[in-house]
Design a protein around this motif. Structure first.
Motif, short mmCIF file in Angstrom:
data_model
loop_
_atom_site.label_atom_id
_atom_site.label_comp_id
_atom_site.label_asym_id
_atom_site.label_seq_id
_atom_site.Cartn_x
_atom_site.Cartn_y
_atom_site.Cartn_z
N ASN A 1 -44.64 14.69 9.64
CA ASN A 1 -44.34 14.97 8.24
C ASN A 1 -44.00 13.75 7.51
O ASN A 1 -43.55 12.81 7.87
CB ASN A 1 -43.05 15.79 8.36
CG ASN A 1 -43.02 17.15 9.40
OD1 ASN A 1 -44.26 17.75 9.39
ND2 ASN A 1 -42.16 17.55 9.94
N ALA B 1 -44.45 12.85 -0.16
CA ALA B 1 -45.62 12.52 -0.89
C ALA B 1 -45.40 12.65 -2.25
O ALA B 1 -45.08 13.60 -2.94
CB ALA B 1 -46.84 13.52 -0.54
N GLN C 1 -55.49 15.57 -1.02
CA GLN C 1 -53.79 15.52 -1.44
C GLN C 1 -53.90 15.57 -3.04
O GLN C 1 -53.11 16.40 -3.33
CB GLN C 1 -53.20 14.13 -1.04
CG GLN C 1 -51.84 13.97 -1.26
CD GLN C 1 -51.30 12.56 -0.71
OE1 GLN C 1 -51.97 11.50 -0.86
NE2 GLN C 1 -50.28 12.50 0.28
N GLU D 1 -44.72 17.00 3.14
CA GLU D 1 -45.92 17.27 3.88
C GLU D 1 -45.85 17.32 5.09
O GLU D 1 -45.49 16.62 5.84
CB GLU D 1 -46.96 16.47 3.28
CG GLU D 1 -47.58 16.44 1.77
CD GLU D 1 -48.89 15.66 1.55
OE1 GLU D 1 -49.31 14.79 2.55
OE2 GLU D 1 -49.18 15.46 0.50
N SER E 1 -48.18 16.91 7.77
CA SER E 1 -49.70 15.89 7.58
C SER E 1 -50.46 16.50 8.66
O SER E 1 -51.85 16.64 8.79
CB SER E 1 -49.59 14.67 7.49
OG SER E 1 -48.73 14.40 6.42
N ARG F 1 -45.50 21.70 2.06
CA ARG F 1 -47.06 21.61 1.88
C ARG F 1 -47.63 21.51 3.49
O ARG F 1 -47.31 20.72 4.28
CB ARG F 1 -47.53 20.78 1.19
CG ARG F 1 -49.16 20.58 1.08
CD ARG F 1 -49.39 19.59 0.20
NE ARG F 1 -50.86 19.33 -0.10
CZ ARG F 1 -51.57 18.71 -0.99
NH1 ARG F 1 -50.89 18.22 -1.85
NH2 ARG F 1 -52.83 18.71 -0.85
N ASP G 1 -51.74 21.60 4.71
CA ASP G 1 -53.26 21.36 4.22
C ASP G 1 -53.96 21.79 5.85
O ASP G 1 -54.04 21.01 6.58
CB ASP G 1 -53.64 20.05 3.98
CG ASP G 1 -53.23 19.86 2.66
OD1 ASP G 1 -53.37 20.77 1.68
OD2 ASP G 1 -52.65 18.68 2.43
N THR H 1 -54.80 24.80 1.46
CA THR H 1 -53.30 24.29 1.03
C THR H 1 -52.57 25.43 0.93
O THR H 1 -52.64 26.25 0.25
CB THR H 1 -53.44 23.50 -0.22
OG1 THR H 1 -54.39 22.30 0.01
CG2 THR H 1 -52.01 22.81 -0.56
N VAL I 1 -48.31 26.45 0.59
CA VAL I 1 -46.80 26.13 0.34
C VAL I 1 -45.85 27.04 0.62
O VAL I 1 -46.00 28.25 0.44
CB VAL I 1 -46.82 25.44 -1.31
CG1 VAL I 1 -48.00 24.39 -1.59
CG2 VAL I 1 -46.97 26.87 -2.16
#
Length: 255
Positions: A110, A113, A144, A160, A162, A196, A198, A244, A246
């Motif tokens: 994590n 960003a 992103q 994020e 990630s 977030r 992705d 994506t 959230v």
């Protein structure tokens, strides 16, 4: 089958015969025990970084559609490793460890960003001599940037998730879901108003939907074209897009 099949020399020297014993130990304790009883989820320390990277080579880089398609997930890859350590150094990541042998079986990398991060990543990509690595970082920057979440959520920094990884033998037990939930709690505790994910795989997308995250953007792999007007990322047909998701933990959900 061994749960962790690859170690660096320093790990072999540091763990000795314990590595051979961990599979039998974990197997003996797993029967009749739930995932939440078998693992602890904690923030990693610096001394965990090397093991995290090694586990990611075994459980993430070889399976993640983007990295696998570009063929850049084989050890060693110093650029990839440095990027993971850079994100780990922010102190927001989580790892899942087996209670009985202390081995890392999964994790969520994590980071926070900011709006300018995609531009920074694009500039960094231009410095890379390896074309496939350049394409990887350019695609990450594109993902992103595309949803424009900073403007949509009126915030200057987004939490994020990630990279999400779980060892193959520990999958389908709810651990990935727990890592995402704990990451959301971590982000909320640190004051982030937007979390977030992705999701580059259908399985991760399914988990996000199951725990109530909101789909806000989708990038079909076939829509991201290179200079030759062909898709840069062409994964297995079952993987069609990056989605994506959230959640906004500090705002009440609408009924």
């Amino acid at each position: 089958m061994a749960l962790i099949t690859k170690f660096t020399v320093k790990h072999l020297l540091g763990l000795g015969t314990k590595t051979v014993q961990t599979v039998a130990t974990r197997s003996a304790h797993k029967k009749g025990e739930t995932q939440s009883n078998s693992y602890i989820i904690i923030r990693p320390d610096k001394h965990n970084y090397s093991e995290i990277v090694d586990v990611m080579y075994d459980s993430y880089f070889r399976d993640e559609p983007i990295v696998r398609c570009l063929g850049v997930g084989k050890m060693p890859n110093s650029v990839l490793e440095e990027e993971i350590v850079r994100e780990l150094s922010q102190g927001l990541s989580l790892i899942a460890k087996c209670k009985y042998d202390g081995c890392i079986v999964g994790g969520a990398i994590n980071c926070g960003a900011c709006p300018w991060d995609p531009d920074v990543m694009d500039k960094f990509a231009c410095t890379l001599s390896n074309q496939k690595m350049r394409q990887l970082f350019q695609f990450w920057a594109y993902i992103q940037r595309a949803p424009n979440l900073w403007n949509l959520t009126c915030t200057r920094k987004i939490f994020e998730i990630s990279h999400l990884f779980v060892l193959p033998d520990e999958r389908n037990k709810g651990l990935a879901s727990q890592l995402i939930k704990k990451s959301i709690e971590t982000g909320a505790d640190c004051g982030f108003t937007c979390i977030r994910v992705d999701a580059s795989t259908a399985k991760t997308a399914k988990i996000c939907e199951k725990i109530g995250m909101k789909l806000v953007y989708e990038i079909p792999y076939c829509s991201y074209l290179g200079t030759n007007q062909r898709p840069v990322i062409e994964p297995h047909p079952t993987e069609t897009s990056v989605k994506t998701y959230v959640t906004t933990p500090h705002f009440p959900k609408k009924k």
